[in-house]
Design an enzyme around this catalytic site. Structure first.
Site, PDB file in Angstrom:
ATOM      1  N   SER A  51     -14.608   1.191   2.860  1.00 34.98           N
ATOM      2  CA  SER A  51     -13.938  -0.103   2.948  1.00 34.98           C
ATOM      3  C   SER A  51     -12.838  -0.068   4.006  1.00 34.98           C
ATOM      4  O   SER A  51     -12.707  -0.985   4.825  1.00 34.98           O
ATOM      5  CB  SER A  51     -13.353  -0.475   1.588  1.00 34.98           C
ATOM      6  OG  SER A  51     -12.671  -1.711   1.652  1.00 34.98           O
TER       7      SER A  51
ATOM      8  N   ARG B 264      -9.874   3.099  -6.388  1.00 34.65           N
ATOM      9  CA  ARG B 264     -11.313   3.139  -6.576  1.00 34.65           C
ATOM     10  C   ARG B 264     -11.847   4.492  -6.120  1.00 34.65           C
ATOM     11  O   ARG B 264     -11.114   5.303  -5.555  1.00 34.65           O
ATOM     12  CB  ARG B 264     -11.989   1.992  -5.814  1.00 34.65           C
ATOM     13  CG  ARG B 264     -11.913   2.111  -4.310  1.00 34.65           C
ATOM     14  CD  ARG B 264     -12.379   0.862  -3.571  1.00 34.65           C
ATOM     15  NE  ARG B 264     -13.738   0.467  -3.908  1.00 34.65           N
ATOM     16  CZ  ARG B 264     -14.401  -0.499  -3.284  1.00 34.65           C
ATOM     17  NH1 ARG B 264     -13.836  -1.159  -2.284  1.00 34.65           N
ATOM     18  NH2 ARG B 264     -15.640  -0.807  -3.633  1.00 34.65           N
TER      19      ARG B 264
ATOM     20  N   HIS C 255       0.839  -1.200   0.000  1.00 37.39           N
ATOM     21  CA  HIS C 255       0.000   0.000   0.000  1.00 37.39           C
ATOM     22  C   HIS C 255       0.873   1.249   0.000  1.00 37.39           C
ATOM     23  O   HIS C 255       0.374   2.361   0.123  1.00 37.39           O
ATOM     24  CB  HIS C 255      -0.904   0.029   1.244  1.00 37.39           C
ATOM     25  CG  HIS C 255      -1.993  -1.001   1.230  1.00 37.39           C
ATOM     26  ND1 HIS C 255      -3.040  -0.963   0.327  1.00 37.39           N
ATOM     27  CD2 HIS C 255      -2.202  -2.098   1.997  1.00 37.39           C
ATOM     28  CE1 HIS C 255      -3.847  -1.982   0.556  1.00 37.39           C
ATOM     29  NE2 HIS C 255      -3.370  -2.682   1.560  1.00 37.39           N
TER      30      HIS C 255
ATOM     31  N   ARG D  57     -15.590  -8.106   2.232  1.00 39.18           N
ATOM     32  CA  ARG D  57     -16.821  -7.573   2.821  1.00 39.18           C
ATOM     33  C   ARG D  57     -17.959  -7.683   1.816  1.00 39.18           C
ATOM     34  O   ARG D  57     -18.793  -8.573   1.903  1.00 39.18           O
ATOM     35  CB  ARG D  57     -16.601  -6.126   3.286  1.00 39.18           C
ATOM     36  CG  ARG D  57     -17.661  -5.628   4.256  1.00 39.18           C
ATOM     37  CD  ARG D  57     -17.291  -4.269   4.807  1.00 39.18           C
ATOM     38  NE  ARG D  57     -17.295  -3.245   3.767  1.00 39.18           N
ATOM     39  CZ  ARG D  57     -18.374  -2.550   3.405  1.00 39.18           C
ATOM     40  NH1 ARG D  57     -19.534  -2.781   3.990  1.00 39.18           N
ATOM     41  NH2 ARG D  57     -18.304  -1.631   2.472  1.00 39.18           N
ATOM     42  N   LYS D  58     -17.987  -6.793   0.809  1.00 37.17           N
ATOM     43  CA  LYS D  58     -19.032  -6.846  -0.209  1.00 37.17           C
ATOM     44  C   LYS D  58     -18.471  -6.820  -1.621  1.00 37.17           C
ATOM     45  O   LYS D  58     -19.003  -7.456  -2.517  1.00 37.17           O
ATOM     46  CB  LYS D  58     -20.003  -5.673  -0.035  1.00 37.17           C
ATOM     47  CG  LYS D  58     -20.880  -5.754   1.207  1.00 37.17           C
ATOM     48  CD  LYS D  58     -21.889  -4.607   1.214  1.00 37.17           C
ATOM     49  CE  LYS D  58     -22.830  -4.696   2.397  1.00 37.17           C
ATOM     50  NZ  LYS D  58     -23.809  -3.573   2.391  1.00 37.17           N
ATOM     51  N   GLY D  59     -17.438  -6.039  -1.831  1.00 34.39           N
ATOM     52  CA  GLY D  59     -16.861  -5.929  -3.170  1.00 34.39           C
ATOM     53  C   GLY D  59     -17.774  -5.201  -4.147  1.00 34.39           C
ATOM     54  O   GLY D  59     -17.672  -5.398  -5.353  1.00 34.39           O
TER      55      GLY D  59
ATOM     56  N   TYR E 105     -10.953   0.033  -9.888  1.00 36.39           N
ATOM     57  CA  TYR E 105     -11.783  -1.100  -9.506  1.00 36.39           C
ATOM     58  C   TYR E 105     -13.091  -1.111 -10.305  1.00 36.39           C
ATOM     59  O   TYR E 105     -13.564  -2.170 -10.742  1.00 36.39           O
ATOM     60  CB  TYR E 105     -12.081  -1.013  -8.010  1.00 36.39           C
ATOM     61  CG  TYR E 105     -12.840  -2.191  -7.447  1.00 36.39           C
ATOM     62  CD1 TYR E 105     -12.235  -3.430  -7.313  1.00 36.39           C
ATOM     63  CD2 TYR E 105     -14.167  -2.056  -7.033  1.00 36.39           C
ATOM     64  CE1 TYR E 105     -12.920  -4.513  -6.782  1.00 36.39           C
ATOM     65  CE2 TYR E 105     -14.861  -3.128  -6.504  1.00 36.39           C
ATOM     66  CZ  TYR E 105     -14.236  -4.354  -6.381  1.00 36.39           C
ATOM     67  OH  TYR E 105     -14.925  -5.415  -5.859  1.00 36.39           O
TER      68      TYR E 105
END
Length: 217
Positions: free
Chosen positions: A52, A44, A22, A181-183, A111
């Site tokens: 996130s 993103r 990162h 998590r959800k994406g 993303y």
């Protein structure tokens, strides 16, 4: 790179020529920037990135019996450029500018675009890495096989990602499911108010002005 390899470079498996990080481009070791290694940067929309990050950090804090920052407190810090790896806009701009200067070495992706047309991006990645698919491989559905194998649903349902744990360092153990998590794109709407979203959009627009970069919203 900033966790396992920073503590002990010998932990790297040389049979797998991949390293994740990162770290902002400006903080990368000179040995990395001046090398012939290729970098793939994925960012993103700032609103989804913040949400996130907040959920992930909150999960870490709770696992250590600590009270996480409220969403509102964390949002204020994020908007003021206070984040683990520096201001989000500077992080994005660092790799964006590098991709313009060294397009053969730095591939800049979002993303949202990857989600929109994953197969096209798998081919783009392969070409960038110098291992383009042959016509025969494409006709045999190899691209789609990779898309399926690397999908959010597939990876999040692997046993190791449902129940496994990895250590970031000697103090922090992270449950692998925290990375899944959800994406989803636009989930920020379930966490931030429209006013908060507009504020962060305004900050990003101002910070990216003149760079030629427009992130999806």
């Amino acid at each position: 790179m900033e966790y396992h390899l920073a503590q002990n470079p010998m932990k790297r498996d040389c049979a797998v020529p991949l390293v994740s990080t990162h770290i902002p481009y400006s903080s990368l070791p000179k040995s990395v920037v001046s090398s012939c290694c290729k970098m793939i940067y994925i960012c993103r929309d700032a609103k989804d990135a913040f949400v996130s990050l907040w959920h992930f950090i909150a999960e870490l804090e709770r696992s250590r019996n600590l009270e996480p920052l409220s969403l509102e407190e964390a949002f204020e810090l994020f908007c003021n450029g206070i984040s683990s790896y520096g201001p989000y806009w500077e992080h994005v701009l660092g790799y964006w500018r590098a991709s313009l200067e060294f397009p053969e070495k730095v591939l800049f992706l979002t993303y949202e675009e990857m989600k929109k047309d994953t197969a096209a991006h798998v081919k783009k990645l392969a070409e960038f890495m110098g291992c383009s698919f042959t016509l025969e491989e494409e006709e045999e559905g190899e691209v789609q096989k990779i898309v399926s194998m690397c999908s959010f649903d597939k990876l999040s349902n692997l046993e190791v990602n449902k129940n496994g744990t990895r250590s970031l360092d000697t103090l922090i153990a992270v449950k692998n499911r925290a990375y899944f998590r959800k994406g989803e794109i636009g989930d920020w709407k379930n966490n931030l108010t429209p006013e908060m979203g507009a504020r962060l959009d305004g900050i990003m627009e101002q910070k990216l002005k003149g760079s030629g970069l427009k992130l999806p919203r």
